[in-house]
Write an enzyme that holds these catalytic residues in place. Structure first.
Site, PDB file in Angstrom:
ATOM      1  N   CYS A 137     -24.067  -2.256  52.075  1.00 23.83           N
ATOM      2  CA  CYS A 137     -22.870  -2.686  51.342  1.00 23.83           C
ATOM      3  C   CYS A 137     -23.008  -2.494  49.840  1.00 23.83           C
ATOM      4  CB  CYS A 137     -22.558  -4.150  51.650  1.00 23.83           C
ATOM      5  SG  CYS A 137     -21.930  -4.353  53.313  1.00 23.83           S
ATOM      6  N   HIS A 138     -24.062  -3.056  49.269  1.00 20.42           N
ATOM      7  CA  HIS A 138     -24.201  -2.974  47.823  1.00 20.42           C
ATOM      8  C   HIS A 138     -25.606  -2.559  47.404  1.00 20.42           C
ATOM      9  CE1 HIS A 138     -21.007  -5.863  48.855  1.00 20.42           C
ATOM     10  NE2 HIS A 138     -20.340  -5.141  48.010  1.00 20.42           N
TER      11      HIS A 138
END
Lengths: 173, 419
Positions: A137-138
């Protein structure tokens, strides 16, 4: 003017008493409205899960669901344990010894919440720069002990409360 | 209210109006003196009203067929698409309607930024508008969770986890929001309830927004105060209604284009995979209208810092009327601010673009530059330019520059005159 201010009369007492009782009443009504949103008894009843770990090969891991969240159970090889323990604590954003993340004498078993501590995604195994997990995701990188090494996540992946029921079964929660 | 007191013609009308002056309100809305130079950027208020009503009507219909349960939600949405008569049409109008709503609201907000509509005496209109915008984002986010696909589930997980960044009580708050120990059935249930509620809160705020607008009256492209009614104004009906209606028709053509030809282009294909709490999609992106804020969130290498900046990017808009020090409203007469305005527009578009890209390499650099500029625009550019800028002469009235062929200095007032 000042004379009137100082004088506490019956009406002031009645106002104060009314407001106080009113506030207690409002609070007594608001709290149930707020607390009803907390996990209910059915959710709390899912608090423990027993897992059979006899079929996991060294170096492999399984993912099980506990309280709606994935739990990673990994049987680490001796090289992986050695790698995790060779890391200097100064290199860790959230310093924690590998020994403190496993049960004594069961060093090969890493049992942790498979939830990125950044915003809750499930990290991918055997990925990232540290031979551990990588969150798509990040971009947080975790090492072979599930400790945060690089990226926006603030802390290591959480170790849930668990115990060995016998050598082949663990109970999470 | 209008200058002259309205008296209904019929006896029955007079009887009713004496008891509830709805007819007076109707007359006020019809006669409402509107600046005669409003351009098409002023038609988006009407378009937004249309969007809100469309979402409410289609939403109520969808709720008749949708099931808010983690095991059934995904299938019920497919049931709407395949089995319910015209279900596909109603759902596509609703899902694309959200995007069209945001498209219109962004144009509406940027119009306000260009023509200085947020400035005195219209600060309250602006603040109510921002509250509507915040509620729109909440409604859109919760609505996106309802189909219970992969993007629904993981979008909900990431957004609710933003609250876990709050020191000390963060985890308790996220558990409270979820009603479980992860995003689960209780979360879906409450999101459905709130998703149904919020549009009606928005409707109430829209009434206040329009009420607050009708106190000072509309701003206009030259941004000057005008006398109402006067030769500078026209009655709202039929002049503005017909213009709004034409703009709305054009807008509906574009809307229909999305609904009938590319109904899924603004969505994400991963949301046609049922929610799976064990697997996160490789590339999570929010809907397009939230991308600039998502880029700001990811540009900060610290969890709490990212969350603070992301919310700060929205909340800074609330104090904008006091950050802007210029007395001149319209950017038409502000040569320096006008340039910064367009840089800001490009900056937001760029943030939106990098928000859709992976947070690495050049995209991360661009996101950081864009984030710094975003805040600099409000904290530095707005106050400083307003103080230093030499603005162009502004016209005395709307009519005069039109009649004399331009804003001649002899007819124009200087800034230091009363604006």
């Amino acid at each position: 003017m000042s004379k009137e201010e100082k004088k506490v009369n019956r009406r002031d007492f009645l106002f104060t008493a009314s407001y106080t009782i009113g506030a207690v009443g409002v609070g007594a009504v608001i709290w149930p409205m707020i607390d009803q949103m907390n996990p209910d008894k059915a959710q709390q009843a899912l608090a423990t899960t027993e897992v059979d770990i006899s079929s996991i090969e060294p170096g492999k891991s399984i993912t099980v669901l506990w309280r709606g969240k994935p739990i990673f159970i990994k049987k680490r090889t001796s090289e992986e344990i050695a790698e995790a323990r060779a890391v200097k604590l100064d290199d860790l954003p959230d310093p924690q010894k590998d020994e403190d993340r496993v049960k004594d004498g069961k060093d090969e078993w890493l049992v942790m919440l498979g939830v990125c501590t950044h915003l809750g995604c499930v990290p991918l195994k055997d990925k990232g720069d540290f031979n551990g997990w990588f969150c798509p995701c990040h971009g947080s990188h975790y090492d072979v002990s599930g400790r945060i090494r690089k990226g926006p996540a603030p802390t290591n992946m959480e170790i849930p409360k668990f115990e060995f029921v016998d050598s082949n079964t663990i109970k999470i929660g | 209210m209008s200058e002259h007191e309205y008296v209904p013609k019929s006896k029955a009308g007079k009887w009713f109006n004496d008891r509830l002056p709805l007819l007076t309100l109707g007359a006020h809305l019809t006669d409402y003196p509107t600046p005669k130079n409003l351009n098409y950027w002023w038609t988006f208020g009407g378009i937004l009203t249309f969007c809100l009503i469309t979402q409410i009507v289609t939403g109520i219909v969808l709720a008749m067929h949708y099931v808010a349960h983690a095991d059934l939600a995904f299938a019920s949405v497919e049931h709407i698409m395949r089995d319910v008569n015209y279900g596909w049409l109603i759902r596509y109008i609703h899902s694309n309607g959200a995007s069209m709503f945001f498209l219109a609201v962004y144009i509406h907000i940027f119009r306000s930024l260009f023509y200085g509509s947020y400035k005195s005496p219209r600060e309250v209109i602006w603040i109510i508008g921002l509250m509507i915008y915040l509620l729109m984002m909440a409604a859109a986010f919760m609505g996106y969770v309802l189909p219970w696909g992969q993007m629904s589930f993981w979008g909900a997980t990431v957004i609710t986890n933003l609250f876990s960044a709050i020191p000390l009580v963060g985890d308790s708050i996220t558990t409270w929001l979820w009603g479980a120990y992860s995003v689960d059935n209780p979360t879906l249930n409450r999101f459905f309830s709130l998703h149904y509620l919020i549009p009606f809160l928005i409707l109430g705020l829209v009434v206040l927004h329009i009420w607050a607008l009708h106190v000072p009256g509309n701003n206009n492209p030259v941004g000057i105060d005008i006398k109402k009614p006067s030769k500078d104004t026209v009655p709202f009906h039929p002049y503005i209604t017909i213009k709004d209606a034409f703009a709305l028709l054009v807008f509906m053509i574009i809307f229909a284009g999305f609904v009938f030809f590319t109904p899924n282009v603004l969505g994400h294909s991963d949301n046609y995979i049922p929610a799976n709490p064990l697997v996160t999609p490789a590339h999570i992106v929010p809907e397009w209208y939230l991308l600039p804020f998502y880029a700001i969130l990811r540009s900060v290498p610290d969890k709490l810092g990212g969350v603070i900046l992301m919310f700060g990017a929205i909340f800074i808009l609330f104090v904008l009327p006091w950050l802007d020090t210029s007395k001149v409203r319209s950017a038409i007469f502000r040569p320096i601010y006008r340039q910064f305005y367009w840089i800001f527009v490009l900056d937001v578009l760029m943030l939106g673009y990098v928000g859709a890209m992976p947070a690495e390499g050049i995209y991360l650099v661009l996101a950081r530059v864009g984030t710094i500029y975003y805040f600099a625009h409000f904290i530095i550019v707005m106050p400083v330019v307003g103080l230093l800028e030499k603005t162009d002469p502004i016209p005395m009235s709307i009519s005069e520059p039109v009649l004399t062929g331009g804003a001649e200095p002899s007819l124009a007032r200087k800034v230091n005159d009363k604006v």
